[in-house]
Scaffold this motif. Sequence first.
Motif, PDB file in Angstrom:
ATOM      1  N   TYR A  36       0.811  -1.222   0.000  1.00 11.21           N
ATOM      2  CA  TYR A  36       0.000   0.000   0.000  1.00 11.21           C
ATOM      3  C   TYR A  36       0.850   1.280   0.000  1.00 11.21           C
ATOM      4  O   TYR A  36       0.393   2.345   0.425  1.00 11.21           O
ATOM      5  CB  TYR A  36      -0.948   0.010   1.204  1.00 11.21           C
ATOM      6  N   LEU A  39      -0.646   4.290  -1.651  1.00 12.59           N
ATOM      7  CA  LEU A  39      -1.735   4.892  -0.875  1.00 12.59           C
ATOM      8  C   LEU A  39      -1.174   5.810   0.213  1.00 12.59           C
ATOM      9  O   LEU A  39      -1.679   6.914   0.443  1.00 12.59           O
ATOM     10  CB  LEU A  39      -2.613   3.809  -0.230  1.00 12.59           C
ATOM     11  N   VAL A  97      -3.125   3.158   6.988  1.00 14.68           N
ATOM     12  CA  VAL A  97      -3.894   2.849   5.773  1.00 14.68           C
ATOM     13  C   VAL A  97      -4.614   1.509   5.910  1.00 14.68           C
ATOM     14  O   VAL A  97      -5.728   1.338   5.446  1.00 14.68           O
ATOM     15  CB  VAL A  97      -2.957   2.845   4.534  1.00 14.68           C
ATOM     16  N   ALA A  98      -3.972   0.547   6.580  1.00 15.52           N
ATOM     17  CA  ALA A  98      -4.506  -0.824   6.570  1.00 15.52           C
ATOM     18  C   ALA A  98      -5.224  -1.181   7.876  1.00 15.52           C
ATOM     19  O   ALA A  98      -4.785  -0.810   8.970  1.00 15.52           O
ATOM     20  CB  ALA A  98      -3.376  -1.817   6.314  1.00 15.52           C
ATOM     21  N   SER A  99      -6.310  -1.935   7.729  1.00 10.51           N
ATOM     22  CA  SER A  99      -7.145  -2.318   8.876  1.00 10.51           C
ATOM     23  C   SER A  99      -6.384  -3.145   9.904  1.00 10.51           C
ATOM     24  O   SER A  99      -6.639  -3.029  11.107  1.00 10.51           O
ATOM     25  CB  SER A  99      -8.350  -3.130   8.384  1.00 10.51           C
ATOM     26  N   ASN A 120      -7.518   6.453   6.497  1.00  5.63           N
ATOM     27  CA  ASN A 120      -7.900   5.413   5.529  1.00  5.63           C
ATOM     28  C   ASN A 120      -8.437   4.139   6.200  1.00  5.63           C
ATOM     29  O   ASN A 120      -9.583   3.772   5.965  1.00  5.63           O
ATOM     30  CB  ASN A 120      -6.756   5.045   4.588  1.00  5.63           C
ATOM     31  N   ALA A 121      -7.636   3.461   7.004  1.00  5.22           N
ATOM     32  CA  ALA A 121      -7.992   2.113   7.477  1.00  5.22           C
ATOM     33  C   ALA A 121      -9.451   2.014   7.929  1.00  5.22           C
ATOM     34  O   ALA A 121      -9.888   2.756   8.798  1.00  5.22           O
ATOM     35  CB  ALA A 121      -7.069   1.730   8.631  1.00  5.22           C
ATOM     36  N   GLY A 122     -10.183   1.053   7.325  1.00  8.65           N
ATOM     37  CA  GLY A 122     -11.631   0.988   7.545  1.00  8.65           C
ATOM     38  C   GLY A 122     -12.091   0.012   8.609  1.00  8.65           C
ATOM     39  O   GLY A 122     -13.312  -0.162   8.797  1.00  8.65           O
ATOM     40  N   PHE A 140     -13.691   6.132   6.249  1.00  8.93           N
ATOM     41  CA  PHE A 140     -14.860   5.265   6.028  1.00  8.93           C
ATOM     42  C   PHE A 140     -14.709   4.090   6.971  1.00  8.93           C
ATOM     43  O   PHE A 140     -13.607   3.840   7.484  1.00  8.93           O
ATOM     44  CB  PHE A 140     -14.894   4.725   4.582  1.00  8.93           C
ATOM     45  N   ASN A 142     -15.245  -0.126   6.773  1.00  7.95           N
ATOM     46  CA  ASN A 142     -15.341  -1.122   5.696  1.00  7.95           C
ATOM     47  C   ASN A 142     -16.794  -1.450   5.383  1.00  7.95           C
ATOM     48  O   ASN A 142     -17.179  -1.692   4.239  1.00  7.95           O
ATOM     49  CB  ASN A 142     -14.568  -2.382   6.083  1.00  7.95           C
ATOM     50  N   TYR A 168      -7.223 -10.582   5.092  1.00 10.33           N
ATOM     51  CA  TYR A 168      -6.935  -9.862   6.342  1.00 10.33           C
ATOM     52  C   TYR A 168      -8.208  -9.122   6.738  1.00 10.33           C
ATOM     53  O   TYR A 168      -9.211  -9.156   6.006  1.00 10.33           O
ATOM     54  CB  TYR A 168      -5.706  -8.952   6.203  1.00 10.33           C
ATOM     55  N   ALA A 170      -9.651  -6.225   6.646  1.00  7.55           N
ATOM     56  CA  ALA A 170     -10.456  -5.417   5.723  1.00  7.55           C
ATOM     57  C   ALA A 170     -11.165  -6.292   4.693  1.00  7.55           C
ATOM     58  O   ALA A 170     -12.344  -6.091   4.393  1.00  7.55           O
ATOM     59  CB  ALA A 170      -9.570  -4.395   5.017  1.00  7.55           C
ATOM     60  N   MET A 174     -15.251  -6.444   4.523  1.00  8.81           N
ATOM     61  CA  MET A 174     -15.947  -5.921   3.343  1.00  8.81           C
ATOM     62  C   MET A 174     -16.813  -6.998   2.693  1.00  8.81           C
ATOM     63  O   MET A 174     -17.941  -6.743   2.267  1.00  8.81           O
ATOM     64  CB  MET A 174     -14.941  -5.357   2.335  1.00  8.81           C
ATOM     65  N   PHE A 221     -12.628  -6.727  -3.395  1.00  8.93           N
ATOM     66  CA  PHE A 221     -11.919  -5.598  -2.802  1.00  8.93           C
ATOM     67  C   PHE A 221     -10.431  -5.837  -3.025  1.00  8.93           C
ATOM     68  O   PHE A 221      -9.880  -6.834  -2.534  1.00  8.93           O
ATOM     69  CB  PHE A 221     -12.204  -5.474  -1.300  1.00  8.93           C
ATOM     70  N   TRP A 250     -12.170   1.144  -4.678  1.00 10.07           N
ATOM     71  CA  TRP A 250     -10.722   1.405  -4.787  1.00 10.07           C
ATOM     72  C   TRP A 250     -10.091   0.645  -5.947  1.00 10.07           C
ATOM     73  O   TRP A 250      -9.005   0.994  -6.391  1.00 10.07           O
ATOM     74  CB  TRP A 250     -10.003   1.015  -3.484  1.00 10.07           C
TER      75      TRP A 250
HETATM   76  C1  BEZ Z   1      -7.938  -1.242   4.832  1.00 10.78           C
HETATM   77  O1  BEZ Z   1      -7.075  -2.089   5.110  1.00 10.78           O
HETATM   78  O2  BEZ Z   1      -8.784  -0.873   5.655  1.00 10.78           O
HETATM   79  C2  BEZ Z   1      -7.985  -0.642   3.457  1.00 10.78           C
HETATM   80  C3  BEZ Z   1      -6.842  -0.650   2.674  1.00 10.78           C
HETATM   81  C4  BEZ Z   1      -6.896  -0.109   1.406  1.00 10.78           C
HETATM   82  C5  BEZ Z   1      -8.062   0.462   0.928  1.00 10.78           C
HETATM   83  C6  BEZ Z   1      -9.193   0.456   1.707  1.00 10.78           C
HETATM   84  C7  BEZ Z   1      -9.164  -0.107   2.976  1.00 10.78           C
END
Ligand code: BEZ
Length: 392
Positions: A36, A39, A97-99, A120-122, A140, A142, A168, A170, A174, A221, A250
Amino acid sequence: MLKMLRIWAIVLITPTIACADNSIKIGVVLPYSGVYALLGNEVTDGLELALEQYGSEISGRQIILLKEDSEVRPKIGLSKTKKLVFQDRVDLLVGPVASNVAGAMRDFVHNAKVPLIIPNAGNNLLTGEKCSPWVIRTSFSNDQINRLMGPWLFKKGFRTLFLMAPDYAAGHQMMDAVRGGFEEAGGTVVGEEFPPLRETKDFAPYLAKIKAYNPDGLYVFFAGGLAIQFVRQYHEFGMTEHIPLAGAGWLTSPLFLPAQGLAATGFTGALNYVPSIDSNENRAFQSAFKTRYKRAASEFAVQGFDTGRLIIETLKVTAGDVKNKVALLKAFHEVSFVGPRGPFRIDPKTNNVIQDIYIFETREVGGIVEHVVLDKVSDVQDPLNGCDLSQG
Ligand code: BEZ
């Protein structure tokens, strides 16, 4: 390469500056390497643009960013967060960025009582069951992006779906979100695959399997390098004509389009921002971003930009005071604005953003891929999902 040098130069230089004055220090924990990395850099660009535009000095105090690379690894993200808090003594944190990284950071920031603004991380849990007064999300959840797509696709005639996302937090959250709404509407999920987040380089074995199921649609996703690789292979395998592609928006982010090209057409997605939003705020943002970075801005840039704006507006409310934490947390709820994505405010019940969600289709217009908005759902707010902020 130049960008990497710039990032590391700031990391090395800023602690000295920070100790010497009364600056407001923001620790930034984002991926500048790994799956990522694109991102992380894009969120940073949006954040820095907001500082330039809305003013990086509040009541005589300079806002300074101290950046650290999370590498999209939960342990690294947590250790960098601890370093920023204990060693650099930051006043606020921005990331990740990552959940999975967000999940690893949550308990530490909650106990340390350092505000964490998530750009970012949802991860649903962070504004649900594991919400915290110290964790505020500008991006947001997820669930927020995906749950409306189940009923929407059913209404459009889809009766069977195959689901695919990285293995993982996210990815699972989702797919759960879309599955719930789709099955409730009467649809059937015929299969699902969760390829590894970091190791997946080739989607061929997955695509062969999905073809055999012949579902009405494939819901995915993917982001970053995975999104680029997946879209290219889906096109190369000639799948686009046979199994319509839908998913979390995305997949065809403007950030990935230069590498995906026209292979990105024919996708239906849901997202909190598309560049084609027809508003003065969006046009002004895209123009400022293009002037500074010589490219179109993506949703990740918008999230970084709105994060920066929220922080600045909040600090203006407290006149730059970051020590009175009660006043600071309250001020985050007092700020609202109309930004590039539309109306923006933080839900005081969950600390998750309340925002419009756009359902779009990617189409070729004059040789380039455009996000054509099909539907907009206004003011999408998450349910409490077990969140009780009074327990903080
Ligand atoms: C996440 O890990 O939450 C995520 C990563 C990239 C885009 C959207 C969500």
